[in-house]
Design a protein around this motif. Sequence first.
Motif, mmCIF file in Angstrom:
data_model
loop_
_atom_site.group_PDB
_atom_site.id
_atom_site.type_symbol
_atom_site.label_atom_id
_atom_site.label_comp_id
_atom_site.label_asym_id
_atom_site.label_seq_id
_atom_site.Cartn_x
_atom_site.Cartn_y
_atom_site.Cartn_z
ATOM 1 N N SER A 21 0.808 -1.224 0.000
ATOM 2 C CA SER A 21 0.000 0.000 0.000
ATOM 3 C C SER A 21 0.838 1.270 0.000
ATOM 4 C CB SER A 21 -0.903 -0.006 1.248
ATOM 5 O OG SER A 21 -1.424 1.284 1.462
ATOM 6 N N SER A 22 0.655 2.082 -1.027
ATOM 7 C CA SER A 22 1.365 3.368 -1.052
ATOM 8 C C SER A 22 0.782 4.316 -0.003
ATOM 9 C CB SER A 22 1.293 3.994 -2.450
ATOM 10 O OG SER A 22 -0.048 4.234 -2.819
ATOM 11 N N ASN A 55 -7.249 12.203 -8.880
ATOM 12 C CA ASN A 55 -8.458 11.664 -8.240
ATOM 13 C C ASN A 55 -9.165 12.820 -7.551
ATOM 14 O OD1 ASN A 55 -10.295 10.572 -6.454
ATOM 15 N ND2 ASN A 55 -8.904 9.084 -5.555
ATOM 16 N N ASP A 65 1.653 12.012 -5.153
ATOM 17 C CA ASP A 65 1.034 10.681 -5.163
ATOM 18 C C ASP A 65 0.680 10.296 -6.597
ATOM 19 O OD1 ASP A 65 -0.466 8.431 -4.907
ATOM 20 O OD2 ASP A 65 -2.001 9.295 -3.609
ATOM 21 N N TYR A 106 -1.767 7.105 -10.482
ATOM 22 C CA TYR A 106 -2.330 6.762 -11.802
ATOM 23 C C TYR A 106 -1.370 7.048 -12.958
ATOM 24 C CZ TYR A 106 -6.340 6.290 -8.853
ATOM 25 O OH TYR A 106 -7.174 5.879 -7.832
ATOM 26 N N SER A 160 1.987 2.743 -6.811
ATOM 27 C CA SER A 160 1.821 1.329 -6.463
ATOM 28 C C SER A 160 1.233 0.575 -7.643
ATOM 29 C CB SER A 160 0.907 1.162 -5.244
ATOM 30 O OG SER A 160 -0.449 1.318 -5.615
ATOM 31 N N SER A 204 -1.382 -1.244 -7.168
ATOM 32 C CA SER A 204 -2.714 -1.627 -6.688
ATOM 33 C C SER A 204 -3.722 -1.746 -7.828
ATOM 34 C CB SER A 204 -3.222 -0.616 -5.670
ATOM 35 O OG SER A 204 -2.515 -0.743 -4.468
ATOM 36 N N LYS A 205 -3.658 -0.826 -8.790
ATOM 37 C CA LYS A 205 -4.602 -0.888 -9.912
ATOM 38 C C LYS A 205 -3.902 -1.328 -11.192
ATOM 39 C CE LYS A 205 -7.501 2.046 -7.371
ATOM 40 N NZ LYS A 205 -7.676 3.398 -6.877
HETATM 41 N N1 PLP Z 1 -3.612 7.405 -4.010
HETATM 42 C C1 PLP Z 1 -4.691 7.688 -4.751
HETATM 43 C C2 PLP Z 1 -4.774 9.002 -5.434
HETATM 44 C C3 PLP Z 1 -5.720 6.752 -4.871
HETATM 45 O O1 PLP Z 1 -6.800 7.066 -5.604
HETATM 46 C C4 PLP Z 1 -5.612 5.520 -4.202
HETATM 47 C C5 PLP Z 1 -6.704 4.529 -4.257
HETATM 48 O O2 PLP Z 1 -7.812 4.794 -4.635
HETATM 49 C C6 PLP Z 1 -4.470 5.272 -3.437
HETATM 50 C C7 PLP Z 1 -3.485 6.228 -3.364
HETATM 51 C C8 PLP Z 1 -4.308 3.987 -2.679
HETATM 52 O O3 PLP Z 1 -3.104 3.405 -3.057
HETATM 53 P P1 PLP Z 1 -2.603 2.040 -2.423
HETATM 54 O O4 PLP Z 1 -3.542 0.976 -2.796
HETATM 55 O O5 PLP Z 1 -1.238 1.879 -3.035
HETATM 56 O O6 PLP Z 1 -2.501 2.253 -0.927
#
Ligand code: PLP
Length: 430
Positions: A106-107, A194, A223, A226, A259, A261-262
Amino acid sequence: MRILEEPSVALSDLSSEELSAFVEEQRAAYEQYVAAGLSLDLTRGKPSAEQLDLSERLLSLPEGHTSADGTDVRNYGGLAGLPELRALFAELLGVEPGQIIAGGNSSLTLMSDTLVHLLLHGGVDSEGPWAGQGTMRFICPVPGYDRHFALLESLGIEMVTVPMNADGPDVAAVKELVKDPSVKGMWLVPTYGNPSGITCSQEVAAELAGMETAAPDFKILWDNAYALHHLTDTEVKSADILSLASASGHPHRPVVFASTSKITFAGAGVAFLAGSTETVKWFTGHLGKSSIGPDKVNHLRHMQFFGDANGVRAHMAKHRAIIKPKFDAVDEILTDDLAAHEVATWTRPEGGYFVSLDVLPGTAARVVELAKAAGVALTPAGASFPHGKDPQDTNIRLAPTLPPLSEVRDAMAVVTTCVLLAAAERVTAS
Ligand code: PLP
């Protein structure tokens, strides 16, 4: 399921009789949706099962347990993460391999740890710990990411907002705020933000990297969640914040996060932190007190799965093929149902996970409430603002990736009816 076929008239052009008729029509359409007993969800930006399936092979990896440099990944050690995976993501994120670490899944945890270390110990360029210096403030471009705001709130850091312009945060507003030494840093989701979908230009990034700040240890928490999540063939390049900051004499200002994650599994990916060599040393110095090393088995598995940077790009193209039709459907239904009535504007993102919908001021919470009663869960109105409070009550974040396309279409038909009904109620009441 689409219930209403609409005449195309701006609400502001309707006479009071026409408006009353319009409200009745919307209410009738809305009641039909309520009666249909739907259960649909556009709340969180999660990958769909189909997207997760793209990475299923990870579950049978790694083959063997030895990394390129001969490390047995099953054992303790290697605090900064597997060197070959760091090199791979250094290439993709445009940073030097020595300036990035690969961590857990998790970032957001890395962001939280960074803030906690700043509070408890201060950064490489701090005179001392942030905690105890009195009120601390962070600049939050809005609309922004709710969890960034929740994190600051939980740590007692106050939030001041600046608008997100088409090329990134409003630099003039930021420059005014950083004259105050209690303003210690800012958030930025620099690529396909986001929920705005906005990408920060190299020019805006240069201004942020180079500006004078009253706080000597001002931080930009960059951050880049994306960075690789393009929705078109044009792969937007993130601004090179580390080089810009270093060239303007503030090398320790940005801390970069990302990360997989997606990209692979949202719950079992790999997170990255990058910064100046000193920042990375500072972070791992503190990390070493709480960990003997990250999950290198997962690092090796990801390395074998991707192969190289082009492997990641090819993988992201598969994600795009799945989610682009969902974004297209959202735009198509918003356009068909709302454009002519002039009661909403929305983004057409070229990447990322969200559509940012602005409805008539004062109606966002009502839209979310109406949608809920009709079986469509939306992110709470105001979620994209600090403390969940949108001063205009206008913004709604739509997240279309998780549900199947048919459900996205059904949910959006309900959403547009709710937007029209709430707008019509509002106009009639005023
Ligand atoms: N940063 C942003 C801008 C996100 O939209 C999200 C998830 O929706 C995250 C971080 C979460 O990242 P991670 O799953 O690496 O903790």
